[in-house]
Enzyme design. Structure first.
Site, PDB file in Angstrom:
ATOM      1  N   ASN A 133       0.875  -1.173   0.000  1.00 53.11           N
ATOM      2  CA  ASN A 133       0.000   0.000   0.000  1.00 53.11           C
ATOM      3  C   ASN A 133       0.912   1.223   0.000  1.00 53.11           C
ATOM      4  OD1 ASN A 133      -1.798   2.053   0.515  1.00 53.11           O
ATOM      5  ND2 ASN A 133      -2.388   1.349   2.559  1.00 53.11           N
ATOM      6  N   LYS A 158       0.178   4.264  -0.365  1.00 55.48           N
ATOM      7  CA  LYS A 158      -0.460   5.471   0.194  1.00 55.48           C
ATOM      8  C   LYS A 158      -0.198   6.689  -0.704  1.00 55.48           C
ATOM      9  CE  LYS A 158      -0.328   3.364   4.685  1.00 55.48           C
ATOM     10  NZ  LYS A 158      -0.319   3.509   6.121  1.00 55.48           N
ATOM     11  N   HIS A 216      -9.615   1.175   4.832  1.00 54.21           N
ATOM     12  CA  HIS A 216      -8.350   1.408   5.545  1.00 54.21           C
ATOM     13  C   HIS A 216      -8.616   2.399   6.678  1.00 54.21           C
ATOM     14  CE1 HIS A 216      -4.273   2.666   6.416  1.00 54.21           C
ATOM     15  NE2 HIS A 216      -3.893   1.545   5.841  1.00 54.21           N
ATOM     16  N   GLU A 272      -7.134   4.858   7.552  1.00 56.59           N
ATOM     17  CA  GLU A 272      -6.934   6.243   7.122  1.00 56.59           C
ATOM     18  C   GLU A 272      -8.152   6.740   6.340  1.00 56.59           C
ATOM     19  OE1 GLU A 272      -3.056   5.655   5.413  1.00 56.59           O
ATOM     20  OE2 GLU A 272      -2.244   5.341   7.415  1.00 56.59           O
ATOM     21  N   GLU A 301      -5.766  -4.847  10.523  1.00 54.27           N
ATOM     22  CA  GLU A 301      -4.808  -3.756  10.700  1.00 54.27           C
ATOM     23  C   GLU A 301      -5.117  -3.012  11.990  1.00 54.27           C
ATOM     24  OE1 GLU A 301      -2.730  -2.817   6.736  1.00 54.27           O
ATOM     25  OE2 GLU A 301      -4.104  -1.236   7.273  1.00 54.27           O
ATOM     26  N   GLY A 342       2.029   2.525  10.802  1.00 55.86           N
ATOM     27  CA  GLY A 342       2.957   3.639  10.646  1.00 55.86           C
ATOM     28  C   GLY A 342       3.616   4.059  11.946  1.00 55.86           C
ATOM     29  N   SER A 381       3.027  -1.911  10.373  1.00 58.41           N
ATOM     30  CA  SER A 381       4.467  -1.921  10.661  1.00 58.41           C
ATOM     31  C   SER A 381       5.147  -3.243  10.294  1.00 58.41           C
ATOM     32  CB  SER A 381       4.732  -1.562  12.125  1.00 58.41           C
ATOM     33  OG  SER A 381       4.304  -0.228  12.390  1.00 58.41           O
TER      34      SER A 381
HETATM   35  P1  PGA Z   1       2.595   0.507   7.695  1.00 60.79           P
HETATM   36  O1  PGA Z   1       1.148   0.657   7.029  1.00 60.79           O
HETATM   37  O2  PGA Z   1       3.175  -0.797   7.188  1.00 60.79           O
HETATM   38  O3  PGA Z   1       3.384   1.701   7.240  1.00 60.79           O
HETATM   39  O4  PGA Z   1       2.389   0.453   9.178  1.00 60.79           O
HETATM   40  C1  PGA Z   1       0.320  -0.438   6.821  1.00 60.79           C
HETATM   41  C2  PGA Z   1      -0.979   0.013   6.225  1.00 60.79           C
HETATM   42  O5  PGA Z   1      -1.437   1.101   6.595  1.00 60.79           O
HETATM   43  O6  PGA Z   1      -1.570  -0.679   5.378  1.00 60.79           O
END
Ligand code: PGA
Length: 268
Positions: free
Chosen positions: A9, A11, A95, A97, A182, A188, A228
């Site tokens: 992903n 982003k 997601h 976000e 998640e 993140g 992460s």
């Molecule tokens: P990250 O994000 O690996 O940077 O923690 C994962 C995600 O949001 O899908």
């Protein structure tokens, strides 16, 4: 057997030319693997360039969001047929976000504005109903916040998210569904959910599918872990029996790291 899925992903990173360069590097390194499915999810504007870069390889293309109508006066939105036309096979939905939580820590944003960003269970349900008839495979993200985890609400939150998003959908419509667990607190942050706990929650998700639907669907649907994921923790996570792959954010922007993560997946 469920084939492992390793999804990147990206982003809001990588322009079309940067995305094509990253995809070309990945193609050279892992583009012809068939033991695991490799998926790249760039920003909308980079989909076309990445599609061209991976054409003829085994790698798959996915989008990070979609609107639920096929066309119309919906300024700024992108429809399921548009994603299919550009070569997408997958789309990430729900997601944390795009569920709106990314506004929460932004002190400049009034809380009343958060609803403009938010996907809800009801809009996710519409999106699922919209993408499935087009053959787009949804990656439905679920997960709890730290406050919800600390309050002992993890299972309840995830069950509500699943029930709401899947409402009214029949088992035979959901064989291409992928679910990503998640935990919001692990995204993140560098704070990974430890492998046995991630496995336990993914097992809970599978059990919920069994209860809402049936054994056959529950055994078929792939459940990913995301939050992460790095090369250093991927082996432990991907060797858990309930975890069928990873949704990788930050680490998917580095070709070598993403390649190493993909090699942590067991050959099932
Ligand atoms: P990250 O994000 O690996 O940077 O923690 C994962 C995600 O949001 O899908």
């Amino acid at each position: 057997m469920r084939r492992p899925l390793i999804a990147g992903n990206w982003k809001m990173h990588r322009t079309p030319s940067e995305g094509a360069a990253l995809a070309t590097t990945l193609r050279q390194r892992i583009g012809m693997r068939s033991d695991v499915e490799i998926l790249l999810c760039p920003a909308f504007v980079a989909l076309q360039a990445v599609a061209e870069a991976i054409r003829g390889s085994e790698m798959k293309l996915g989008a990070q969001n979609v609107f639920w109508r096929d066309s119309g006066a919906f300024t700024g939105q992108v429809s399921p047929p548009m994603l299919v036309a550009v070569g997408c096979e997958y789309v990430i939905l729900g997601h944390s976000e795009t569920r709106g939580r990314f506004g929460v820590d932004d002190s400049e944003l009034d809380a009343s504005l958060l609803s403009y960003f938010s996907e809800t269970e009801a809009t996710l349900n519409r999106k699922l109903r919209a993408v499935l008839p087009h053959g787009l495979k949804p990656i439905l993200c679920v997960g709890e916040t730290l406050a919800e985890r600390d309050a002992g609400q993890t299972e309840q939150v995830i069950r509500t998210q699943l029930e709401g998003a899947l409402h009214g959908l029949a088992s035979d419509e959901l064989y291409e569904l992928v679910i990503a667990y998640e935990p919001v607190w692990a995204i993140g942050t560098g704070r990974v959910c430890d492998a046995p706990e991630a496995n336990r929650v993914c097992g809970f998700i599978r059990q919920t599918l069994r209860e809402l639907y049936d054994d056959e669907l529950a055994e078929f649907v792939r459940i990913l872990y995301g939050g992460s994921v790095k090369a250093s923790n991927a082996h432990a996570l991907l060797h858990q029996p309930e975890i069928d792959g990873a949704l990788v954010g930050g680490a998917s922007l580095n070709a070598e790291e993403f390649e190493r993560i993909s090699y942590c997946a067991p050959r099932r």
